[in-house]
Scaffold this motif. Structure first.
Motif, short mmCIF file in Angstrom:
data_model
loop_
_atom_site.label_atom_id
_atom_site.label_comp_id
_atom_site.label_asym_id
_atom_site.label_seq_id
_atom_site.Cartn_x
_atom_site.Cartn_y
_atom_site.Cartn_z
N ILE A 307 16.76 39.78 -43.61
CA ILE A 307 17.34 41.00 -43.04
C ILE A 307 16.98 42.28 -43.79
CG2 ILE A 307 19.58 40.95 -44.23
CD1 ILE A 307 20.84 41.63 -41.49
N PRO A 308 16.76 42.27 -45.12
CA PRO A 308 16.34 43.52 -45.77
C PRO A 308 15.04 44.10 -45.19
CG PRO A 308 17.07 41.96 -47.41
CD PRO A 308 16.99 41.20 -46.12
N GLY A 309 14.17 43.21 -44.70
CA GLY A 309 12.91 43.69 -44.13
C GLY A 309 13.11 44.62 -42.96
N SER A 310 13.97 44.20 -42.02
CA SER A 310 14.20 45.02 -40.83
C SER A 310 15.14 46.19 -41.10
CB SER A 310 14.77 44.14 -39.70
OG SER A 310 15.95 43.49 -40.12
N TYR A 312 15.61 47.89 -43.94
CA TYR A 312 15.09 48.93 -44.84
C TYR A 312 13.60 49.21 -44.61
CZ TYR A 312 19.54 48.06 -47.08
OH TYR A 312 20.89 47.92 -47.32
N GLN A 313 13.04 48.58 -43.59
CA GLN A 313 11.64 48.81 -43.23
C GLN A 313 10.71 48.55 -44.42
OE1 GLN A 313 11.81 52.81 -41.56
NE2 GLN A 313 12.00 51.96 -39.51
N VAL A 314 10.89 47.39 -45.00
CA VAL A 314 10.03 46.95 -46.10
C VAL A 314 9.42 45.60 -45.71
CG1 VAL A 314 11.26 48.18 -47.91
CG2 VAL A 314 12.02 45.88 -47.26
N LYS A 315 8.34 45.25 -46.36
CA LYS A 315 7.65 43.99 -46.08
C LYS A 315 7.81 43.04 -47.27
CE LYS A 315 4.31 46.13 -42.97
NZ LYS A 315 2.88 46.34 -42.64
N LYS A 316 7.78 41.76 -46.96
CA LYS A 316 7.99 40.76 -47.99
C LYS A 316 6.65 40.29 -48.54
CE LYS A 316 11.44 37.18 -48.79
NZ LYS A 316 12.36 36.20 -48.19
N LEU A 317 6.63 39.97 -49.83
CA LEU A 317 5.39 39.48 -50.43
C LEU A 317 5.08 38.05 -50.00
CD1 LEU A 317 5.50 40.88 -54.07
CD2 LEU A 317 4.54 41.92 -52.01
N ALA A 318 6.12 37.22 -49.90
CA ALA A 318 5.97 35.82 -49.46
C ALA A 318 7.35 35.29 -49.12
CB ALA A 318 5.33 34.98 -50.55
N ALA A 319 7.39 34.23 -48.34
CA ALA A 319 8.66 33.70 -47.85
C ALA A 319 9.62 33.33 -48.97
CB ALA A 319 8.40 32.49 -46.95
N SER A 320 9.10 32.75 -50.04
CA SER A 320 9.96 32.27 -51.11
C SER A 320 9.96 33.16 -52.36
CB SER A 320 9.53 30.85 -51.51
OG SER A 320 9.65 29.97 -50.42
N SER A 321 9.26 34.27 -52.31
CA SER A 321 9.19 35.14 -53.49
C SER A 321 10.36 36.10 -53.57
CB SER A 321 7.88 35.93 -53.50
OG SER A 321 6.78 35.06 -53.64
N HIS A 322 10.92 36.47 -52.42
CA HIS A 322 12.07 37.37 -52.35
C HIS A 322 11.84 38.69 -53.09
CE1 HIS A 322 13.83 34.02 -50.42
NE2 HIS A 322 14.08 33.33 -51.51
N LEU A 323 10.64 39.21 -52.92
CA LEU A 323 10.29 40.55 -53.38
C LEU A 323 9.73 41.30 -52.19
CD1 LEU A 323 8.51 39.67 -56.75
CD2 LEU A 323 10.74 40.78 -56.52
N TYR A 324 10.00 42.61 -52.13
CA TYR A 324 9.60 43.42 -50.98
C TYR A 324 8.74 44.58 -51.43
CZ TYR A 324 13.33 40.78 -48.70
OH TYR A 324 14.12 39.76 -48.21
N THR A 325 8.00 45.16 -50.49
CA THR A 325 7.11 46.26 -50.82
C THR A 325 7.02 47.25 -49.67
OG1 THR A 325 4.90 46.79 -51.69
CG2 THR A 325 5.01 45.11 -49.95
N SER A 326 6.63 48.47 -49.97
CA SER A 326 6.47 49.50 -48.94
C SER A 326 5.55 50.60 -49.46
CB SER A 326 7.83 50.11 -48.56
OG SER A 326 8.32 50.91 -49.63
N ASP A 327 5.01 51.39 -48.51
CA ASP A 327 4.22 52.57 -48.89
C ASP A 327 5.11 53.75 -49.21
OD1 ASP A 327 1.46 51.94 -48.95
OD2 ASP A 327 1.44 51.74 -46.78
N LYS A 328 6.21 53.87 -48.44
CA LYS A 328 7.14 54.97 -48.65
C LYS A 328 8.30 54.50 -49.52
CE LYS A 328 7.94 57.62 -45.05
NZ LYS A 328 8.33 58.08 -43.69
#
Length: 408
Positions: A307-310, A312-328
């Motif tokens: 749910i954080p992906g949708s 906060y409009q961030v993308k996940k690094l991998a299904a089990s890594s639980h780290l997110y990334t974004s340009d903005k």
């Protein structure tokens, strides 16, 4: 008995002026050294006061308001470590209110004290005589005149007398017969599940505090009437689970409320969702972009993995890594935010092209190694301005992400 009926002569329960002066003078001292030098202090029970000083030192960060009050009596240091923090107690006091509250697991009284501020009357129950007398004394010092202390078994009292209240608060003891830690609700004392009918007959709403290690979904099934689960975080840790049990709630659906607090119990970041929203959330994956987001431990405990992906409009690094990334830069993400300096292979020579010295903070997420082993292998000291994340990307590539923390 209630607080107004208890003897509270300082010679009986509290401290005399000499003892108070000793506590103030030595509140920062090493208690072991104090005890060794006890012969220098004539007419003073140094061992007793050293215990008070140690408990205050343990409480300094956890209970700043209480530790600043020299007149209060503190339990042994272990009890201080196990009690609620001032931050979480203040948060709880802001989510429930009414005319009357029953605290069936009184203990040190920290939660009773803060919760009582939003209730006309609070009834505190505690079986241990010394604990109850101490709490009553402290309540009087704190001028919490609306708290009535009962030194009896709370469940036995509720069975005998038809007491009614707006809310019941419960923080069951999480220690077994041999003082070992327990997590399951049925192993805690009192057993809330076994006595749920009695409790809901007494009050329509219950706030139940549990260990953050408790399985949320299993507990919801056992408790039946769970309306909300508050997952509180403080100091980068998941501190408590709070189950709001309501006898009028007959749905299997419940709201998960993640709350990240500051030292005053004020909510800094929040996240509300339910299990269906999490299940139906879509997530997209990406290589590291400009910013990296590490969810707070309370977010992960709540099971918010997609749910954080949708939200906060961030993308996940991998299904089990639980780290997110974004340009903005996303300002309100519930967790820590980092600016990405570079990405490289898990090789110290490549890492040193970014950090310039063998010193950095290191976190592992979905990475086949141990922090101690990597630090030893790379001769990497802990600390500094750089934060390294050893992780696995969605294509199974193992990388080190070099970042700097962005303060909020």
């Amino acid at each position: 008995m209630d607080a107004s009926l208890l003897q509270n002569d300082r010679n009986t329960i509290g401290f005399d002026d000499t003892e108070l002066a000793f506590i103030r003078q030595h509140k920062q001292d090493d208690v072991n050294q104090l005890i060794l030098k006890s012969g220098q202090f004539k007419g003073i029970d140094v061992k007793k006061l050293a215990g008070q000083i140690l408990s205050r030192q343990k409480a300094l960060k956890k209970l700043p308001e209480w530790s600043a009050n020299d007149a209060l009596i503190f339990p042994p240091a272990l009890s201080v470590e196990q009690c609620s923090s001032e931050a979480t107690a203040r948060y709880k006091s802001g989510i429930i209110s009414g005319k009357s509250l029953i605290d069936i697991t009184g203990g040190m009284g920290v939660d009773s004290y803060y919760l009582s501020k939003n209730f006309g009357k609070t009834q505190y129950y505690e079986q241990q005589e010394e604990v109850a007398e101490t709490a009553a004394y402290n309540f009087k010092i704190l001028q919490a005149e609306n708290i009535e202390v009962h030194q009896v078994d709370s469940l036995a009292a509720l069975e005998k007398v038809n007491i009614q209240a707006n809310w019941i608060y419960a923080d069951p003891a999480r220690r077994g017969l041999n003082k070992e830690k327990v997590v399951r609700l049925s192993d805690c004392t009192p057993d809330i599940v076994a006595n749920l009918d009695l409790l809901l007959k007494t009050a329509p709403d219950i706030l139940l505090k549990t260990s953050p290690l408790l399985d949320i979904d299993l507990a919801v099934k056992e408790l039946k009437y769970v309306k909300e689960v508050h997952i509180t975080g403080y100091d980068n840790e998941c501190k408590e689970l709070l189950f709001h049990i309501s006898r009028d709630h007959h749905s299997n659906d419940f709201l998960l409320k993640v709350r990240i607090l500051n030292s005053a119990g004020v909510v800094l970041q929040s996240l509300d969702f339910n299990r269906n929203t999490e299940r139906n959330s879509e997530i997209s994956y990406s290589y590291p972009l400009s910013y990296l987001y590490e969810p707070h431990a309370a977010v992960l405990k709540a099971g918010a993995f997609k749910i954080p992906g949708s939200l906060y409009q961030v993308k996940k690094l991998a299904a089990s890594s639980h780290l997110y990334t974004s340009d903005k830069h996303i300002i309100n993400f519930p967790g820590r935010t980092f600016e990405i300096i570079g990405v490289c292979k898990p090789d110290i020579q490549e890492i040193l092209t970014y950090i310039k010295e063998n010193k950095a903070n290191l976190t592992l997420r979905n990475f086949p190694a141990k922090i101690h082993d990597l630090r030893k292998k790379w001769r990497l000291k802990d600390g500094g301005d750089f934060y390294l994340f050893a992780t696995t990307l969605s294509d199974n590539k193992k990388v080190i992400i070099i970042t700097k923390k962005i303060e909020k």
